[in-house]
Write a protein that holds these residues in place. Sequence first.
Motif, short mmCIF file in Angstrom:
data_model
loop_
_atom_site.label_atom_id
_atom_site.label_comp_id
_atom_site.label_asym_id
_atom_site.label_seq_id
_atom_site.Cartn_x
_atom_site.Cartn_y
_atom_site.Cartn_z
N ILE A 68 0.84 -1.19 0.00
CA ILE A 68 0.00 0.00 0.00
C ILE A 68 0.88 1.26 0.00
N SER A 69 0.57 2.18 -0.89
CA SER A 69 1.37 3.40 -1.02
C SER A 69 0.89 4.46 -0.03
N VAL A 70 1.71 5.47 0.17
CA VAL A 70 1.33 6.57 1.06
C VAL A 70 0.09 7.28 0.53
N LYS A 71 0.03 7.49 -0.77
CA LYS A 71 -1.12 8.16 -1.39
C LYS A 71 -2.40 7.35 -1.16
N GLY A 103 4.21 10.35 -2.12
CA GLY A 103 2.95 9.61 -2.24
C GLY A 103 3.10 8.27 -2.92
N HIS A 104 4.10 8.14 -3.82
CA HIS A 104 4.31 6.87 -4.54
C HIS A 104 5.04 5.84 -3.69
N ARG A 105 5.65 6.28 -2.60
CA ARG A 105 6.42 5.37 -1.76
C ARG A 105 5.50 4.39 -1.03
N LEU A 106 6.03 3.21 -0.71
CA LEU A 106 5.27 2.26 0.09
C LEU A 106 5.24 2.75 1.53
N ALA A 107 4.06 2.75 2.12
CA ALA A 107 3.91 3.26 3.49
C ALA A 107 4.75 2.48 4.48
N SER A 137 2.04 14.91 11.48
CA SER A 137 1.11 14.30 12.43
C SER A 137 -0.08 13.66 11.71
N ILE A 138 -0.53 14.28 10.63
CA ILE A 138 -1.61 13.69 9.84
C ILE A 138 -1.16 12.36 9.24
N LEU A 139 0.06 12.33 8.72
CA LEU A 139 0.60 11.09 8.17
C LEU A 139 0.71 10.03 9.25
N ARG A 140 1.22 10.40 10.41
CA ARG A 140 1.39 9.42 11.49
C ARG A 140 0.03 8.91 11.99
N ALA A 141 -0.97 9.79 12.04
CA ALA A 141 -2.31 9.36 12.45
C ALA A 141 -2.88 8.37 11.44
N ALA A 142 -2.63 8.61 10.15
CA ALA A 142 -3.10 7.68 9.12
C ALA A 142 -2.41 6.33 9.24
N LEU A 143 -1.12 6.34 9.58
CA LEU A 143 -0.39 5.08 9.76
C LEU A 143 -0.93 4.31 10.98
N LEU A 151 -4.29 -2.79 7.82
CA LEU A 151 -3.70 -2.44 6.53
C LEU A 151 -2.17 -2.42 6.60
N LEU A 152 -1.65 -2.24 7.79
CA LEU A 152 -0.20 -2.28 8.01
C LEU A 152 0.09 -3.11 9.26
N ALA A 153 1.23 -3.78 9.24
CA ALA A 153 1.61 -4.57 10.40
C ALA A 153 2.09 -3.68 11.54
#
Length: 362
Positions: A68-71, A103-107, A137-143, A151-153
């Motif tokens: 799953i990508s960051v985007k 955004g194209h990077r893998l999360a 912080s928005i990115l970290r909250a999404a993770l 969706l992520l381990a």
Amino acid sequence: MGIQFHQFRKKKPWVVTWRNPWTGKRHTQAFDDEALAVAFEEAQAEIAAKERALLRKARKQKTSQSRISVKDLLESYFRLAHSNPVTIRQAQYHASHVISAFGHRLASQLDRQDILNFSEAQHLRGIAQITVNRRVSILRAALNWAVCNGLLATNPLRDLRLPRARARRIAPPTAREARAILDVSAPHVQRVIILGLCAGPRIGPSELFRLEWKDVDLAAAMLRMPSARKNHLEDGRDIPIRGDLLPILYAWWRHDSALGIRHVITWGGRPVRSICRAWHSALERAHINRRIRPYDLRHAFATYALAGSADIGSVASLMGHVDASMILNTYQHVQSAQKRAAVEAAPDILGLANRGQKLPGI
């Protein structure tokens, strides 16, 4: 897996063998009776089939997690985790800068160095640390959300610590600046300036740009300001119309009623979503070089109301804040004259006025 018969003295003759699909280890179990051995073998076969299915599901999930990508992650987060449209729009704006960066990077492959690089690039563009922190912080909250929903381990930024930052305070327009901007503004911007300074609404589509003439009661000198969807229990709040504003509102209402215009802030008869371009053009014509935003009109309302001895609770209520401390922490831009008045307000308990010439070193 299978059943074997062994004729051993003093031992159980029926032996079941099987292999654990999780560990790969081989196991055996002996029985005196063939029927018991068969039942046990069938039960182990069923368990093994379920375990293999779980293993396949886990492998498939792990593969999808790593792809799953960051985007895609951020888009899923905004679509599924949020319901407040105002919050979503604000967060999406900040997240767009994260997506532009990687955004194209893998999360799952993000790391601390990625965030450091992103922060440095933002600083080079003149972005304040507090804004950078909000975007990260928005990115970290999404993770974190992705981990909770499978969706992520793990969250690769779980242990990231962001540098502390203070908000950059922008002093609201002075009386001279406000009059200078008003004199050179387009008519719809003039309305924004006047209502922003006299009523303190949020400048934008969340409040002021939603205001319609049906919400304005000129006879009662009261307007019903639509409230931004920020945990408010009500859709609007009542704001008294000050006496010197009433004749101006009457003139606006007569003009708009003749043309069938519903909204108070319009351009070409149509509601507006932004006055950014017209605002900056007005600043240029007024020869104002420092940064002043339309939203600073709201700040000015609070600052000058408090300077005029309005009580904090009433100002907070007029501005749509549940907590009055928000006014002190965010909106009260104390002027130099107010600071000096505060210093001079304390009584001279030491009698410094009379002793000044007698103190050593003077």
